[in-house]
Design a protein around this motif. Structure first.
Motif, short mmCIF file in Angstrom:
data_model
loop_
_atom_site.label_atom_id
_atom_site.label_comp_id
_atom_site.label_asym_id
_atom_site.label_seq_id
_atom_site.Cartn_x
_atom_site.Cartn_y
_atom_site.Cartn_z
N ASP A 30 0.83 -1.21 0.00
CA ASP A 30 0.00 0.00 0.00
C ASP A 30 0.88 1.27 0.00
O ASP A 30 0.51 2.30 0.57
N SER A 31 2.00 1.19 -0.67
CA SER A 31 2.92 2.34 -0.78
C SER A 31 2.23 3.54 -1.40
O SER A 31 1.34 3.40 -2.24
N VAL A 32 2.68 4.72 -0.99
CA VAL A 32 2.24 5.96 -1.64
C VAL A 32 3.38 6.36 -2.59
O VAL A 32 4.49 6.65 -2.15
N LEU A 33 3.09 6.34 -3.88
CA LEU A 33 4.12 6.65 -4.87
C LEU A 33 3.87 8.01 -5.50
O LEU A 33 2.74 8.33 -5.88
N GLY A 34 4.92 8.78 -5.64
CA GLY A 34 4.86 10.02 -6.42
C GLY A 34 5.34 9.69 -7.82
O GLY A 34 6.42 9.12 -7.97
N LEU A 35 4.55 10.00 -8.83
CA LEU A 35 4.90 9.59 -10.20
C LEU A 35 5.20 10.80 -11.09
O LEU A 35 4.71 11.90 -10.86
N ALA A 36 6.00 10.53 -12.10
CA ALA A 36 6.44 11.59 -13.02
C ALA A 36 6.05 11.21 -14.45
O ALA A 36 5.79 10.04 -14.74
N THR A 64 -1.26 6.71 -5.76
CA THR A 64 -0.31 7.48 -6.58
C THR A 64 -0.68 8.97 -6.62
O THR A 64 -1.85 9.33 -6.62
N PHE A 65 0.36 9.78 -6.66
CA PHE A 65 0.21 11.24 -6.81
C PHE A 65 1.16 11.68 -7.92
O PHE A 65 2.37 11.47 -7.81
N ASN A 66 0.62 12.25 -8.97
CA ASN A 66 1.49 12.72 -10.05
C ASN A 66 2.02 14.11 -9.77
O ASN A 66 1.37 14.94 -9.14
N VAL A 100 -5.77 6.93 -7.45
CA VAL A 100 -4.86 7.67 -8.33
C VAL A 100 -5.18 9.17 -8.23
O VAL A 100 -6.34 9.56 -8.33
N HIS A 101 -4.16 9.98 -8.02
CA HIS A 101 -4.38 11.43 -7.93
C HIS A 101 -3.50 12.16 -8.93
O HIS A 101 -2.28 12.06 -8.88
N ILE A 102 -4.15 12.86 -9.83
CA ILE A 102 -3.43 13.72 -10.79
C ILE A 102 -4.16 15.06 -10.76
O ILE A 102 -5.40 15.11 -10.83
N LEU A 103 -3.40 16.12 -10.64
CA LEU A 103 -4.01 17.45 -10.59
C LEU A 103 -4.86 17.66 -11.84
O LEU A 103 -4.45 17.29 -12.95
N ASN A 104 -6.05 18.24 -11.65
CA ASN A 104 -6.95 18.48 -12.77
C ASN A 104 -6.65 19.86 -13.37
O ASN A 104 -6.93 20.89 -12.76
N GLY A 105 -6.08 19.87 -14.57
CA GLY A 105 -5.69 21.12 -15.22
C GLY A 105 -6.87 22.00 -15.55
O GLY A 105 -6.73 23.21 -15.74
#
Ligand code: GLP
Length: 260
Positions: A30-36, A64-66, A100-105
């Motif tokens: 259940d790792s929290v990963l920062g993705l690129a 995940t957090f982008n 999954v979390h990605i900022l909404n542009g």
């Protein structure tokens, strides 16, 4: 403090980076990963989904957090980083992460979108492992030269050189936006562990400045020197300007590590 791992070519560096992520997820499912995103990461994601079965690793419990997203670009746009992530990784997995979390542009209120993103990272308990690429001008995420080291997730301007670089990769947009939403440098620095993957001769100057210092806001990646656990994975081309100043540099040749 850095550990710098240098591989003879990009393929081996990318593979080492993917192995590190696999190791993290196997240790802590259940790792929290920062993705690129970016070109550099494509082969890393390729390796991850191809190895999903081989390594018996399951990403479904990972959060995940982008790092970033273009401002004004909706998640459906093929040039968005949402689309990149779906295409390159999430849609390729048999059992993708559910959180999954990605900022909404295209968020109506980008500032509150950024605040909410920070809150969600905190709620998740912080990022265990942050994957980072490096811009040719030393940027990390979309923190361009001059970004304050104390910056948090926010709307930030893109430099001309970054916009020019992204111009050639566009599918749907006519030109790259002038701004993006990005994790701040302070946000990135709060990750418990950071992996910076840098490949190709075009990044040699930037990586040289990151590793050799000085630690200055003109070189956003140089902030990483103040982080307790950063691993830099590079190929020989990107590592061309490195001196082992204050960093433990290990060169890998034909599989056997040796001090260099
Ligand atoms: C971009 C992105 C970063 C990325 C870096 C390197 O501008 N905002 O997240 O890691 O720069 O990109 P590339 O791998 O295409 O060189």
């Amino acid at each position: 403090m850095y550990d710098v791992l240098i591989f003879p070519d990009a393929a081996r560096a990318e593979r080492a980076c993917a192995e590190l992520i696999i190791g993290q997820v196997r240790r802590k499912p259940d790792s929290v990963l920062g993705l690129a995103t970016g070109k550099t990461m494509i082969s890393v994601y390729d390796a991850l989904w191809k190895w999903e079965n081989d390594f018996e690793v399951n990403f479904s419990r990972v959060k995940t957090f982008n790092l970033d997203e273009y401002l004004g670009v909706s998640p459906e746009c093929r040039d968005s980083f949402h689309a990149y992530m779906r295409r390159s990784f999430f849609a390729m997995l048999n059992d993708p992460p559910r959180d999954v979390h990605i900022l909404n542009g295209a968020a109506p209120d980008p500032e509150s979108e950024c605040r909410e993103f920070e809150r969600l990272i905190e709620e998740a308990g912080g990022i265990d492992l942050q994957l980072l690429g490096l811009g040719r001008n030393g940027h990390i995420g979309f923190n361009e030269p001059g970004s304050p080291f104390a910056s948090r997730t926010r709307v930030a301007g893109l430099s001309d050189s970054t916009r020019l670089y992204y111009m050639k990769n566009l599918i749907e947009l006519r030109e790259p936006p002038f701004k993006a939403l990005t994790m701040g440098i302070a946000t990135i620095m709060e990750a418990r562990e950071i992996v910076l993957l840098v490949t190709g001769a075009a990044k040699a100057d930037a990586l040289g400045k990151v590793v050799k210092g000085p630690v200055i806001e003109e070189v956003p990646g140089s902030a990483l020197a103040r982080h307790p656990k950063v691993r830099i994975i590079a190929d020989e081309e990107a590592a061309a300007k490195l001196l082992a100043q204050g960093a433990k540099v290990i060169k890998f040749r034909a599989g056997a590590p040796r001090a260099g």
